[in-house]
Design a protein around this motif. Structure first.
Motif, PDB file in Angstrom:
ATOM      1  N   UNK A 156     -17.743  43.887  -4.779  1.00 42.47           N
ATOM      2  CA  UNK A 156     -16.690  44.676  -4.124  1.00 42.47           C
ATOM      3  C   UNK A 156     -16.597  44.328  -2.639  1.00 42.47           C
ATOM      4  N   UNK A 157     -17.754  44.174  -1.965  1.00 42.71           N
ATOM      5  CA  UNK A 157     -17.725  43.831  -0.542  1.00 42.71           C
ATOM      6  C   UNK A 157     -17.186  42.414  -0.329  1.00 42.71           C
ATOM      7  N   UNK A 158     -17.443  41.517  -1.276  1.00 45.58           N
ATOM      8  CA  UNK A 158     -16.952  40.139  -1.143  1.00 45.58           C
ATOM      9  C   UNK A 158     -15.430  40.088  -1.222  1.00 45.58           C
ATOM     10  N   UNK A 159     -14.854  40.836  -2.150  1.00 44.95           N
ATOM     11  CA  UNK A 159     -13.387  40.884  -2.268  1.00 44.95           C
ATOM     12  C   UNK A 159     -12.775  41.480  -0.995  1.00 44.95           C
ATOM     13  N   UNK A 160     -13.386  42.572  -0.507  1.00 45.65           N
ATOM     14  CA  UNK A 160     -12.872  43.203   0.716  1.00 45.65           C
ATOM     15  C   UNK A 160     -12.977  42.243   1.902  1.00 45.65           C
ATOM     16  N   UNK A 161     -14.091  41.509   1.991  1.00 45.04           N
ATOM     17  CA  UNK A 161     -14.267  40.544   3.081  1.00 45.04           C
ATOM     18  C   UNK A 161     -13.268  39.399   2.979  1.00 45.04           C
ATOM     19  N   UNK A 162     -12.970  38.987   1.753  1.00 45.64           N
ATOM     20  CA  UNK A 162     -11.988  37.914   1.552  1.00 45.64           C
ATOM     21  C   UNK A 162     -10.632  38.328   2.108  1.00 45.64           C
ATOM     22  N   UNK A 163     -10.194  39.536   1.785  1.00 43.47           N
ATOM     23  CA  UNK A 163      -8.910  40.035   2.282  1.00 43.47           C
ATOM     24  C   UNK A 163      -8.938  40.161   3.804  1.00 43.47           C
ATOM     25  N   UNK A 164     -10.070  40.633   4.352  1.00 40.40           N
ATOM     26  CA  UNK A 164     -10.197  40.775   5.804  1.00 40.40           C
ATOM     27  C   UNK A 164     -10.179  39.415   6.484  1.00 40.40           C
ATOM     28  N   UNK A 165     -10.891  38.442   5.907  1.00 38.36           N
ATOM     29  CA  UNK A 165     -10.935  37.103   6.498  1.00 38.36           C
ATOM     30  C   UNK A 165      -9.571  36.445   6.539  1.00 38.36           C
ATOM     31  N   UNK A 166      -8.814  36.565   5.443  1.00 33.37           N
ATOM     32  CA  UNK A 166      -7.466  35.998   5.400  1.00 33.37           C
ATOM     33  C   UNK A 166      -6.579  36.666   6.446  1.00 33.37           C
ATOM     34  N   UNK A 167      -6.695  37.978   6.559  1.00 33.08           N
ATOM     35  CA  UNK A 167      -5.907  38.729   7.542  1.00 33.08           C
ATOM     36  C   UNK A 167      -6.235  38.288   8.969  1.00 33.08           C
ATOM     37  N   UNK A 168      -7.526  38.106   9.268  1.00 34.70           N
ATOM     38  CA  UNK A 168      -7.936  37.714  10.613  1.00 34.70           C
ATOM     39  C   UNK A 168      -7.498  36.292  10.941  1.00 34.70           C
ATOM     40  N   UNK A 169      -7.641  35.364   9.998  1.00 32.07           N
ATOM     41  CA  UNK A 169      -7.252  33.982  10.264  1.00 32.07           C
ATOM     42  C   UNK A 169      -5.746  33.870  10.491  1.00 32.07           C
ATOM     43  N   UNK A 170      -4.968  34.587   9.678  1.00 33.40           N
ATOM     44  CA  UNK A 170      -3.516  34.567   9.855  1.00 33.40           C
ATOM     45  C   UNK A 170      -3.118  35.220  11.177  1.00 33.40           C
ATOM     46  N   UNK A 171      -3.773  36.333  11.521  1.00 35.04           N
ATOM     47  CA  UNK A 171      -3.463  37.025  12.775  1.00 35.04           C
ATOM     48  C   UNK A 171      -3.866  36.180  13.971  1.00 35.04           C
ATOM     49  N   UNK A 172      -5.041  35.514  13.873  1.00 35.88           N
ATOM     50  CA  UNK A 172      -5.489  34.661  14.968  1.00 35.88           C
ATOM     51  C   UNK A 172      -4.530  33.521  15.228  1.00 35.88           C
ATOM     52  N   UNK A 173      -4.010  32.936  14.141  1.00 38.04           N
ATOM     53  CA  UNK A 173      -3.048  31.836  14.285  1.00 38.04           C
ATOM     54  C   UNK A 173      -1.725  32.343  14.850  1.00 38.04           C
TER      55      UNK A 173
END
Length: 326
Positions: free
Chosen positions: A119-136
Protein backbone atom coordinates in the motif's frame (compact mmCIF):
# COMPACT_ATOMS: atom_id res chain seq x y z
CA UNK A 1 4.54 30.37 -8.33
CA UNK A 2 6.21 30.25 -4.89
CA UNK A 3 2.89 29.32 -3.25
CA UNK A 4 2.42 26.48 -5.75
CA UNK A 5 5.91 25.12 -5.03
CA UNK A 6 5.35 25.27 -1.28
CA UNK A 7 1.98 23.56 -1.63
CA UNK A 8 3.54 20.73 -3.64
CA UNK A 9 6.40 20.15 -1.19
CA UNK A 10 4.08 20.32 1.84
CA UNK A 11 1.87 17.64 0.28
CA UNK A 12 5.00 15.53 -0.15
CA UNK A 13 5.97 16.13 3.47
CA UNK A 14 2.59 15.11 4.92
CA UNK A 15 2.25 12.01 2.73
CA UNK A 16 5.83 10.91 3.49
CA UNK A 17 5.19 11.29 7.22
CA UNK A 18 2.12 9.05 7.05
CA UNK A 19 3.83 6.41 4.90
CA UNK A 20 6.89 6.35 7.18
CA UNK A 21 4.64 5.62 10.18
CA UNK A 22 2.97 2.76 8.27
CA UNK A 23 6.35 1.23 7.38
CA UNK A 24 7.49 1.29 10.99
CA UNK A 25 4.22 -0.42 11.94
CA UNK A 26 5.03 -3.09 9.34
CA UNK A 27 8.52 -3.51 10.83
CA UNK A 28 7.08 -3.82 14.35
CA UNK A 29 4.79 -6.60 13.14
CA UNK A 30 7.39 -8.57 11.14
CA UNK A 31 10.83 -7.77 12.68
CA UNK A 32 12.16 -7.70 9.10
CA UNK A 33 15.42 -5.77 8.75
CA UNK A 34 14.61 -5.21 5.07
CA UNK A 35 11.36 -3.46 6.00
CA UNK A 36 13.28 -1.51 8.65
CA UNK A 37 15.69 -0.42 5.90
CA UNK A 38 12.79 0.87 3.84
CA UNK A 39 11.36 2.68 6.87
CA UNK A 40 14.71 4.32 7.65
CA UNK A 41 14.94 5.61 4.08
CA UNK A 42 11.44 7.03 4.41
CA UNK A 43 12.54 9.07 7.43
CA UNK A 44 14.84 10.86 5.00
CA UNK A 45 11.81 11.72 2.85
CA UNK A 46 10.30 13.51 5.84
CA UNK A 47 13.49 15.36 6.85
CA UNK A 48 14.29 16.30 3.25
CA UNK A 49 10.72 17.49 2.69
CA UNK A 50 10.95 19.79 5.71
CA UNK A 51 14.30 21.21 4.57
CA UNK A 52 13.01 21.57 1.00
CA UNK A 53 10.03 23.59 2.23
CA UNK A 54 12.34 26.12 3.83
CA UNK A 55 14.70 26.22 0.84
CA UNK A 56 11.80 26.90 -1.56
CA UNK A 57 10.59 29.71 0.71
CA UNK A 58 14.08 31.21 0.84
CA UNK A 59 14.67 30.78 -2.91
CA UNK A 60 11.49 32.74 -3.58
CA UNK A 61 12.69 35.83 -1.72
CA UNK A 62 13.52 38.79 -3.99
CA UNK A 63 17.04 39.97 -4.75
CA UNK A 64 18.62 42.37 -2.30
CA UNK A 65 21.93 44.19 -1.80
CA UNK A 66 23.53 41.19 -0.12
CA UNK A 67 22.18 38.71 -2.67
CA UNK A 68 22.23 40.48 -6.06
CA UNK A 69 21.48 37.22 -7.89
CA UNK A 70 18.70 36.20 -5.52
CA UNK A 71 18.56 33.31 -3.05
CA UNK A 72 18.06 30.46 -5.52
CA UNK A 73 21.40 28.78 -4.75
CA UNK A 74 19.88 27.48 -1.52
CA UNK A 75 18.08 24.84 -3.59
CA UNK A 76 21.44 23.24 -4.35
CA UNK A 77 22.10 23.13 -0.61
CA UNK A 78 18.71 21.45 -0.25
CA UNK A 79 19.43 18.60 -2.65
CA UNK A 80 22.94 18.29 -1.20
CA UNK A 81 21.49 17.95 2.30
CA UNK A 82 18.99 15.40 1.04
CA UNK A 83 21.76 13.46 -0.68
CA UNK A 84 23.87 13.44 2.50
CA UNK A 85 20.90 12.21 4.55
CA UNK A 86 20.21 9.45 2.01
CA UNK A 87 23.87 8.44 2.10
CA UNK A 88 23.76 8.29 5.91
CA UNK A 89 20.61 6.15 5.75
CA UNK A 90 22.40 3.75 3.36
CA UNK A 91 25.29 3.36 5.82
CA UNK A 92 22.85 2.76 8.69
CA UNK A 93 20.97 0.15 6.68
CA UNK A 94 24.20 -1.73 5.88
CA UNK A 95 25.18 -1.73 9.58
CA UNK A 96 21.75 -3.11 10.54
CA UNK A 97 21.93 -5.78 7.83
CA UNK A 98 25.33 -7.00 9.08
CA UNK A 99 23.94 -7.15 12.64
CA UNK A 100 21.02 -9.31 11.44
CA UNK A 101 23.44 -11.63 9.62
CA UNK A 102 25.33 -12.16 12.87
CA UNK A 103 22.30 -12.17 15.17
CA UNK A 104 19.29 -13.28 13.05
CA UNK A 105 15.75 -12.63 14.27
CA UNK A 106 12.65 -14.68 13.65
CA UNK A 107 10.17 -13.12 11.24
CA UNK A 108 6.46 -12.76 12.08
CA UNK A 109 3.21 -11.87 10.28
CA UNK A 110 4.96 -11.50 6.93
CA UNK A 111 1.71 -11.47 4.97
CA UNK A 112 0.38 -8.44 6.86
CA UNK A 113 3.72 -6.67 6.48
CA UNK A 114 3.72 -7.30 2.72
CA UNK A 115 0.24 -5.85 2.34
CA UNK A 116 1.16 -2.72 4.30
CA UNK A 117 4.36 -2.27 2.32
CA UNK A 118 2.46 -2.75 -0.95
CA UNK A 119 0.00 0.00 0.00
CA UNK A 120 2.82 2.44 0.83
CA UNK A 121 4.58 1.59 -2.45
CA UNK A 122 1.50 2.44 -4.53
CA UNK A 123 1.03 5.69 -2.59
CA UNK A 124 4.72 6.57 -3.07
CA UNK A 125 4.46 5.84 -6.79
CA UNK A 126 1.60 8.32 -7.17
CA UNK A 127 3.47 10.88 -5.04
CA UNK A 128 6.69 10.44 -7.04
CA UNK A 129 4.92 10.93 -10.37
CA UNK A 130 3.18 14.02 -9.00
CA UNK A 131 6.46 15.52 -7.74
CA UNK A 132 8.41 14.84 -10.94
CA UNK A 133 5.67 16.36 -13.09
CA UNK A 134 5.34 19.36 -10.76
CA UNK A 135 9.11 19.85 -10.64
CA UNK A 136 9.29 19.88 -14.43
CA UNK A 137 6.28 22.18 -14.79
CA UNK A 138 7.52 24.64 -12.14
CA UNK A 139 11.18 24.24 -13.15
CA UNK A 140 12.11 23.51 -9.51
CA UNK A 141 15.22 21.40 -8.92
CA UNK A 142 14.19 20.91 -5.28
CA UNK A 143 10.82 19.39 -6.16
CA UNK A 144 12.32 17.37 -9.03
CA UNK A 145 15.08 16.07 -6.73
CA UNK A 146 12.52 15.13 -4.10
CA UNK A 147 10.51 13.31 -6.76
CA UNK A 148 13.61 11.44 -7.92
CA UNK A 149 14.24 10.29 -4.37
CA UNK A 150 10.63 9.16 -3.93
CA UNK A 151 10.78 7.15 -7.18
CA UNK A 152 13.99 5.46 -5.99
CA UNK A 153 12.09 4.56 -2.82
CA UNK A 154 9.34 3.06 -4.99
CA UNK A 155 11.76 0.86 -6.94
CA UNK A 156 13.50 -0.38 -3.81
CA UNK A 157 10.15 -1.07 -2.11
CA UNK A 158 8.92 -3.03 -5.14
CA UNK A 159 12.07 -5.16 -5.09
CA UNK A 160 11.65 -5.61 -1.35
CA UNK A 161 8.09 -6.87 -1.78
CA UNK A 162 9.29 -9.50 -4.27
CA UNK A 163 11.98 -10.61 -1.82
CA UNK A 164 9.51 -10.79 1.06
CA UNK A 165 7.15 -12.91 -1.04
CA UNK A 166 10.02 -15.31 -1.76
CA UNK A 167 10.81 -15.48 1.96
CA UNK A 168 7.14 -16.06 2.74
CA UNK A 169 6.84 -19.04 0.36
CA UNK A 170 10.32 -20.58 0.81
CA UNK A 171 11.25 -19.83 4.40
CA UNK A 172 14.67 -18.52 3.30
CA UNK A 173 15.01 -15.99 6.11
CA UNK A 174 18.64 -15.28 5.19
CA UNK A 175 17.29 -13.34 2.22
CA UNK A 176 15.99 -10.66 4.59
CA UNK A 177 19.40 -9.15 5.55
CA UNK A 178 20.77 -9.95 2.06
CA UNK A 179 18.08 -7.80 0.44
CA UNK A 180 18.76 -5.11 3.02
CA UNK A 181 22.43 -5.03 1.94
CA UNK A 182 21.41 -4.57 -1.71
CA UNK A 183 19.00 -1.78 -0.74
CA UNK A 184 21.67 -0.07 1.33
CA UNK A 185 24.11 -0.07 -1.58
CA UNK A 186 21.50 1.30 -3.99
CA UNK A 187 20.60 4.03 -1.51
CA UNK A 188 24.29 4.97 -1.16
CA UNK A 189 24.54 5.40 -4.94
CA UNK A 190 21.40 7.56 -5.06
CA UNK A 191 22.67 9.74 -2.21
CA UNK A 192 26.00 10.20 -3.99
CA UNK A 193 24.26 11.30 -7.21
CA UNK A 194 22.25 13.96 -5.39
CA UNK A 195 25.35 15.26 -3.57
CA UNK A 196 27.22 15.32 -6.89
CA UNK A 197 24.44 17.40 -8.44
CA UNK A 198 24.48 19.77 -5.48
CA UNK A 199 28.23 20.32 -5.77
CA UNK A 200 27.92 20.88 -9.53
CA UNK A 201 25.32 23.61 -9.00
CA UNK A 202 27.23 25.32 -6.20
CA UNK A 203 30.41 25.26 -8.32
CA UNK A 204 28.49 26.70 -11.30
CA UNK A 205 29.22 23.70 -13.50
CA UNK A 206 27.81 24.34 -16.96
CA UNK A 207 24.52 22.60 -17.69
CA UNK A 208 25.00 21.70 -21.35
CA UNK A 209 21.30 21.02 -21.83
CA UNK A 210 20.52 24.63 -20.91
CA UNK A 211 23.34 25.85 -23.18
CA UNK A 212 21.90 23.83 -26.07
CA UNK A 213 18.44 25.20 -25.36
CA UNK A 214 19.62 28.83 -25.43
CA UNK A 215 21.62 28.24 -28.62
CA UNK A 216 18.59 26.62 -30.28
CA UNK A 217 16.38 29.60 -29.36
CA UNK A 218 18.87 32.17 -30.65
CA UNK A 219 19.52 30.19 -33.85
CA UNK A 220 15.81 29.83 -34.61
CA UNK A 221 15.28 33.60 -34.31
CA UNK A 222 18.65 34.73 -35.64
CA UNK A 223 18.77 38.31 -36.86
CA UNK A 224 21.17 39.61 -39.48
CA UNK A 225 22.71 42.06 -37.00
CA UNK A 226 23.66 39.19 -34.67
CA UNK A 227 26.90 38.33 -36.43
CA UNK A 228 28.08 35.86 -33.81
CA UNK A 229 27.63 34.83 -30.17
CA UNK A 230 30.56 33.67 -28.04
CA UNK A 231 31.97 33.46 -24.50
CA UNK A 232 28.59 32.26 -23.17
CA UNK A 233 28.40 31.37 -19.47
CA UNK A 234 25.23 30.25 -17.73
CA UNK A 235 24.65 30.16 -13.97
CA UNK A 236 21.55 28.72 -12.33
CA UNK A 237 19.94 30.20 -9.21
CA UNK A 238 17.01 28.01 -8.21
CA UNK A 239 14.74 28.06 -11.24
CA UNK A 240 16.28 31.30 -12.57
CA UNK A 241 19.34 31.81 -14.79
CA UNK A 242 22.04 34.43 -15.26
CA UNK A 243 23.68 34.44 -18.71
CA UNK A 244 26.86 36.25 -19.70
CA UNK A 245 27.81 36.33 -23.36
CA UNK A 246 29.44 38.42 -26.10
CA UNK A 247 27.48 39.28 -29.24
CA UNK A 248 29.20 40.73 -32.29
CA UNK A 249 27.25 43.55 -33.96
CA UNK A 250 27.96 45.83 -36.96
CA UNK A 251 30.40 48.42 -35.58
CA UNK A 252 28.52 51.35 -37.07
CA UNK A 253 25.24 50.77 -35.18
CA UNK A 254 24.16 53.65 -32.96
CA UNK A 255 24.03 52.95 -29.22
CA UNK A 256 20.22 52.93 -29.11
CA UNK A 257 20.03 50.44 -31.98
CA UNK A 258 22.64 48.18 -30.38
CA UNK A 259 20.75 48.31 -27.07
CA UNK A 260 17.51 47.36 -28.84
CA UNK A 261 19.22 44.29 -30.34
CA UNK A 262 20.39 43.15 -26.91
CA UNK A 263 16.92 43.70 -25.46
CA UNK A 264 15.46 41.50 -28.19
CA UNK A 265 17.79 38.68 -27.10
CA UNK A 266 16.71 38.99 -23.47
CA UNK A 267 12.98 39.17 -24.25
CA UNK A 268 13.21 36.26 -26.70
CA UNK A 269 14.92 33.86 -24.29
CA UNK A 270 12.70 34.82 -21.35
CA UNK A 271 9.64 34.14 -23.47
CA UNK A 272 10.87 30.61 -24.22
CA UNK A 273 11.95 29.87 -20.61
CA UNK A 274 8.51 29.53 -19.07
CA UNK A 275 8.35 29.75 -15.24
CA UNK A 276 11.94 31.05 -15.12
CA UNK A 277 13.56 34.47 -15.13
CA UNK A 278 16.62 34.78 -17.35
CA UNK A 279 18.90 37.74 -16.66
CA UNK A 280 21.40 38.67 -19.36
CA UNK A 281 24.68 40.53 -19.13
CA UNK A 282 25.74 41.04 -22.76
CA UNK A 283 29.05 42.46 -23.91
CA UNK A 284 28.72 44.02 -27.37
CA UNK A 285 31.67 43.41 -29.71
CA UNK A 286 32.12 45.49 -32.88
CA UNK A 287 32.57 43.51 -36.08
CA UNK A 288 35.92 43.36 -37.85
CA UNK A 289 36.76 42.61 -41.51
CA UNK A 290 37.32 38.90 -40.80
CA UNK A 291 33.62 38.65 -39.82
CA UNK A 292 32.44 39.62 -43.32
CA UNK A 293 32.63 36.15 -44.86
CA UNK A 294 29.93 34.78 -42.49
CA UNK A 295 27.96 37.98 -41.78
CA UNK A 296 24.31 37.63 -42.83
CA UNK A 297 23.68 41.37 -43.26
CA UNK A 298 22.70 41.67 -46.92
CA UNK A 299 22.84 45.48 -47.17
CA UNK A 300 26.08 46.16 -45.33
CA UNK A 301 27.64 49.50 -46.39
CA UNK A 302 31.14 48.56 -45.20
CA UNK A 303 31.50 44.93 -46.27
CA UNK A 304 35.12 44.22 -47.19
CA UNK A 305 34.82 40.51 -48.05
CA UNK A 306 32.18 38.52 -49.87
CA UNK A 307 29.79 36.31 -47.92
CA UNK A 308 30.92 32.67 -48.14
CA UNK A 309 28.53 30.84 -45.81
CA UNK A 310 26.63 30.93 -42.55
CA UNK A 311 28.32 29.53 -39.44
CA UNK A 312 26.02 27.27 -37.45
CA UNK A 313 26.04 28.14 -33.75
CA UNK A 314 27.01 25.28 -31.45
CA UNK A 315 28.76 24.64 -28.15
CA UNK A 316 32.08 24.56 -30.00
CA UNK A 317 31.87 28.17 -31.15
CA UNK A 318 29.47 29.75 -28.63
CA UNK A 319 31.25 28.80 -25.40
CA UNK A 320 34.89 29.83 -26.23
CA UNK A 321 35.92 33.46 -25.75
CA UNK A 322 36.70 34.29 -29.38
CA UNK A 323 34.90 35.68 -32.39
CA UNK A 324 33.93 33.08 -34.96
CA UNK A 325 36.50 32.66 -37.69
CA UNK A 326 39.20 34.48 -35.70
Amino acid sequence: MLKRELRVILISLVVSLILTAVKFIAYGMTHSVAILSDALESIINVVAGAFASYSIYLAGKPKDENHPYGHGKVEFFSIGFEGAMIFFAGVLILVKAVQYFIFPKELHKMESGIWLLGATTVANLLLGIYLKQSGKKLNSITIAGNGQHIMTDVYSSAGLIVALLIIQFTGWNWLDPAVSVIMGLLILVNGYKLMRRSISGLMDETDMQVVDRVITILSAHRRENWIDVHNMRIQQYGNNYHIDCHITLPYYLELNDAHDEMKRVEVLVNKEFENSEVEFFIHMDPCIPSCCHYCLKAECPVRSHAFTGEITWSRDNVLPNRKHGV
